[in-house]
Design a protein around this motif. Sequence first.
Motif, short mmCIF file in Angstrom:
data_model
loop_
_atom_site.label_atom_id
_atom_site.label_comp_id
_atom_site.label_asym_id
_atom_site.label_seq_id
_atom_site.Cartn_x
_atom_site.Cartn_y
_atom_site.Cartn_z
N MET A 1 0.06 12.39 29.42
CA MET A 1 1.08 12.09 30.43
C MET A 1 0.94 10.64 30.86
N GLU A 2 2.07 9.92 30.82
CA GLU A 2 2.10 8.53 31.27
C GLU A 2 2.90 8.45 32.57
N VAL A 3 2.32 7.80 33.57
CA VAL A 3 2.93 7.73 34.89
C VAL A 3 3.16 6.27 35.27
N THR A 4 4.39 5.93 35.59
CA THR A 4 4.74 4.58 36.04
C THR A 4 5.26 4.65 37.47
N LEU A 5 4.67 3.85 38.35
CA LEU A 5 5.13 3.81 39.73
C LEU A 5 6.28 2.81 39.83
N LEU A 6 7.49 3.34 39.84
CA LEU A 6 8.67 2.48 39.94
C LEU A 6 8.83 1.91 41.34
N GLY A 7 8.60 2.76 42.34
CA GLY A 7 8.75 2.33 43.73
C GLY A 7 7.69 2.97 44.60
N THR A 8 7.04 2.17 45.43
CA THR A 8 5.89 2.65 46.20
C THR A 8 6.04 2.42 47.71
N GLY A 9 7.23 2.00 48.13
CA GLY A 9 7.42 1.65 49.53
C GLY A 9 8.18 2.69 50.33
N ASP A 10 8.38 2.38 51.60
CA ASP A 10 9.11 3.27 52.51
C ASP A 10 10.60 2.93 52.47
N SER A 52 9.15 -1.32 46.37
CA SER A 52 10.54 -0.89 46.53
C SER A 52 10.55 0.58 46.92
N ARG A 53 11.75 1.13 47.12
CA ARG A 53 11.85 2.50 47.59
C ARG A 53 11.30 3.50 46.58
N PHE A 54 10.73 4.59 47.06
CA PHE A 54 9.86 5.47 46.28
C PHE A 54 10.55 6.09 45.07
N SER A 55 9.84 6.02 43.93
CA SER A 55 10.29 6.66 42.70
C SER A 55 9.15 6.62 41.68
N VAL A 56 9.02 7.68 40.90
CA VAL A 56 7.96 7.78 39.90
C VAL A 56 8.56 8.23 38.57
N TYR A 57 8.11 7.62 37.50
CA TYR A 57 8.60 7.91 36.15
C TYR A 57 7.45 8.54 35.37
N SER A 60 6.08 12.67 29.14
CA SER A 60 5.23 13.72 28.58
C SER A 60 4.90 13.42 27.13
N ALA A 61 3.89 14.13 26.63
CA ALA A 61 3.51 13.98 25.22
C ALA A 61 4.63 14.43 24.29
N ALA A 62 5.56 15.21 24.82
CA ALA A 62 6.70 15.68 24.03
C ALA A 62 7.73 14.59 23.81
N GLY A 63 7.51 13.42 24.42
CA GLY A 63 8.44 12.30 24.25
C GLY A 63 9.62 12.33 25.19
N GLU A 64 9.55 13.17 26.23
CA GLU A 64 10.61 13.25 27.22
C GLU A 64 10.14 12.63 28.53
N SER A 65 11.08 12.33 29.43
CA SER A 65 10.71 11.68 30.68
C SER A 65 11.38 12.33 31.87
N LEU A 66 10.68 12.31 32.99
CA LEU A 66 11.12 12.91 34.24
C LEU A 66 11.05 11.87 35.34
N LEU A 67 12.12 11.74 36.11
CA LEU A 67 12.16 10.83 37.24
C LEU A 67 11.99 11.62 38.53
N VAL A 68 10.98 11.26 39.31
CA VAL A 68 10.75 11.90 40.60
C VAL A 68 11.36 11.03 41.69
#
Length: 290
Positions: A1-10, A52-57, A60-68
């Motif tokens: 699982m690869e996790v990228t912090l797109l946005g970490t602020g309020d 920037s405003r909160f978001s996480v990318y 998965s190992a399956a090659g798909e991606s989920l945006l939180v």
Amino acid sequence: MEVTLLGTGDTTGTPTVDCDCDTCERARSPDERLRERLAERGVDATDGVSRSRFSVYVESAAGESLLVDVSPDFRHQFLREGVALPDAAIVTHVHFDHLDGLGNAYRLFDDLPVYAADETDPVTGESVAEGVRSRYDYLDTVSVHHRTPYEPFSVAGLEVTLVPVSHPPLLCYGLRIEEPESGAVLSISGDTCYEIPDRSRELLSGADLALVEGIVHEEACEFHPKGGAHHDESGVPRTFGTKHMTLPGARDFAADIEADDYRIVHTAHFVPADRAFDDDIAVDSERFSL
């Protein structure tokens, strides 16, 4: 699982528009030592530090991606990180800084499945899923999928569980995200105070990485009309007002759930400049391989 912090602020982000506080100024012009420290975390701060405003990318190992959460800063975040558009998204609650980026689905997606809780909020009279649909009913490219809290479901090659937390007056959810192939676990507290239901704490426990909300330093509680709550044994408030954790609260919560690693997210520019960039407080562009 690869996790990228797109946005970490309020809700206003750091640096905040039209703000010249020391924290915002340090974010705009980080000194060499801060740039070096962030470089050690894989972040290039040559042009400044962003929350920037909160978001996480999540990939998965399956090659798909989920945006939180779908940040209003969606366009900038995706251009900056150079990641592919997500295969699906989850919205944790209906505050604008967590879902108003959905307007970007126009002309970008043929279909963006959006998952959200089906539990009716007594304040709004609708669930988060219904709230997403009612706000974005004009977007045919957004399909809304109702899911029940505490019941795992599969999306983008991941097993996801919506975890109720405490963010009055609205219902809000954290997440447990597990990759079946590797067993890696990402926990996200969501916007919440320190007092989280025991069942939710259990589900958020034991993660390889926990993203824990911590909006301000504890001393800021004296300026909040409702002060601070959920004090530790030394009297330090772990909740700011009623609905967000303080930095000590976030650190205590990360310890409570025994995460292997953690970052504090959703942090405001009110934290003093000499503490706002501590190594456990996330900044945009951090990446983790779990």
